[in-house]
Scaffold this motif. Structure first.
Motif, mmCIF file in Angstrom:
data_model
loop_
_atom_site.group_PDB
_atom_site.id
_atom_site.type_symbol
_atom_site.label_atom_id
_atom_site.label_comp_id
_atom_site.label_asym_id
_atom_site.label_seq_id
_atom_site.Cartn_x
_atom_site.Cartn_y
_atom_site.Cartn_z
ATOM 1 N N CYS A 181 17.547 83.524 11.027
ATOM 2 C CA CYS A 181 16.929 83.227 12.319
ATOM 3 C C CYS A 181 16.910 81.717 12.550
ATOM 4 O O CYS A 181 16.767 80.936 11.602
ATOM 5 N N LYS A 190 16.485 83.109 17.926
ATOM 6 C CA LYS A 190 17.616 84.014 17.802
ATOM 7 C C LYS A 190 17.798 84.389 16.341
ATOM 8 O O LYS A 190 17.672 83.533 15.451
ATOM 9 N N TRP A 192 20.280 86.928 13.559
ATOM 10 C CA TRP A 192 21.537 87.651 13.399
ATOM 11 C C TRP A 192 21.676 88.121 11.956
ATOM 12 O O TRP A 192 21.001 87.654 11.056
ATOM 13 N N GLN A 202 15.812 92.875 18.430
ATOM 14 C CA GLN A 202 16.651 93.208 19.579
ATOM 15 C C GLN A 202 16.434 94.643 20.059
ATOM 16 O O GLN A 202 17.248 95.172 20.829
ATOM 17 N N ALA A 220 17.974 85.880 23.123
ATOM 18 C CA ALA A 220 16.788 85.421 22.409
ATOM 19 C C ALA A 220 15.839 86.595 22.182
ATOM 20 O O ALA A 220 15.800 87.547 22.974
#
Length: 263
Positions: A181, A190, A192, A202, A220
């Motif tokens: 992050c 954000k 991933w 998400q 975001a």
């Protein structure tokens, strides 16, 4: 299974499990489990005249930002998480720490922060970009692929910054087991990588950063209407943020109540 401290004289000491050389003592001995070991514990050899400004511990590797803004990593590097363009194990044999080279962060680039996941490492660079290397199987490197990086010749020199979105830079980074992050310059967050428990925030369990175009399109995290973040931290499979109103929100794996939601 190991712990490290940045001391008041800017040296680093690590203790706990010593396999793979993660303690930076030129051996694989466990330290801190026998009488007298802590009193005798030597500082990690960061190189002649070098001290540290930040440290981070992964599963079986350790990294430090040094006083000259370079990065050095030691321990298990079988997925490239040490950033030395080879699947090395370093710090487990005499002389290796004294000879340890800085990680290649790119021409002219230095580091301001460092974070280690289970088998990957990310650095926040002096220009506000983020670079990640090591295990990429879940997209945790933010390169729109699942390729490991840092384990083959030339990969670190060619390593591209993570795409944080058009015009965006980072002010902080943090890595969980297999996700990463960033707190961005607009105070958004954000994340991933692995998303099996929703730790990316998400509203799904789809991994992100492992397929072409995903980082450019990454939204975001929704922190609530009008809310932004001042700090972030991930656990193994969950993530928490301190918000601009000094409240805390956590998402992801709620086993054992770690999200603080009474469930």
């Amino acid at each position: 299974t190991h712990t490290c401290a940045l001391l008041d004289d800017a040296t680093v000491k690590c203790w706990g499990q010593g396999t793979f050389g993660r303690l930076g003592q030129g051996s694989t001995a466990n330290l801190g489990d026998q009488a007298g070991e802590m009193a005798a514990l030597a500082a990690v050899n960061l190189g002649a005249g070098r001290t540290a400004t930040a440290i981070t511990a992964g599963n079986a590797h350790t990294c430090a930002v040094l006083d000259n803004a370079t990065v050095k990593c030691w321990g298990a590097g079988t997925s490239g998480q040490l950033g030395y363009d080879a699947p090395l194990i370093l710090g487990d044999a005499p002389g290796e720490m004294a000879a340890l080279a800085p990680v290649n962060l790119g021409v002219g680039r230095t580091a301001t922060a460092i974070t280690a996941g289970s088998s990957h490492t990310c650095a926040l660079l002096d220009n506000g970009t983020v670079k990640c290397w090591g295990a990429g199987v879940n997209g945790q490197l933010g390169q729109d692929s699942t390729t490991n990086l840092g384990d083959l010749a030339g990969q670190m020199a060619a390593l591209a910054p993570v795409n944080l979105g058009a015009g965006r830079t980072a002010t902080a980074i943090t890595a969980g087991q297999s996700h990463t992050c960033a707190l961005l310059d607009d105070a958004t967050v954000k994340c991933w990588g692995l998303d099996d428990f929703g730790q990316l925030g998400q509203d799904s369990t789809a991994n992100l950063g492992d397929q072409a175009g995903e980082m450019a399109a990454l939204a975001a995290v929704n922190l609530g209407a009008g809310r932004t973040a001042t700090a972030i931290t991930p656990g193994n499979t969950h993530t928490c943020a301190v918000l601009d109103d000094a409240t805390v929100k956590c998402w992801g794996d709620g086993t054992q109540g770690r999200l603080g939601q009474d469930s």
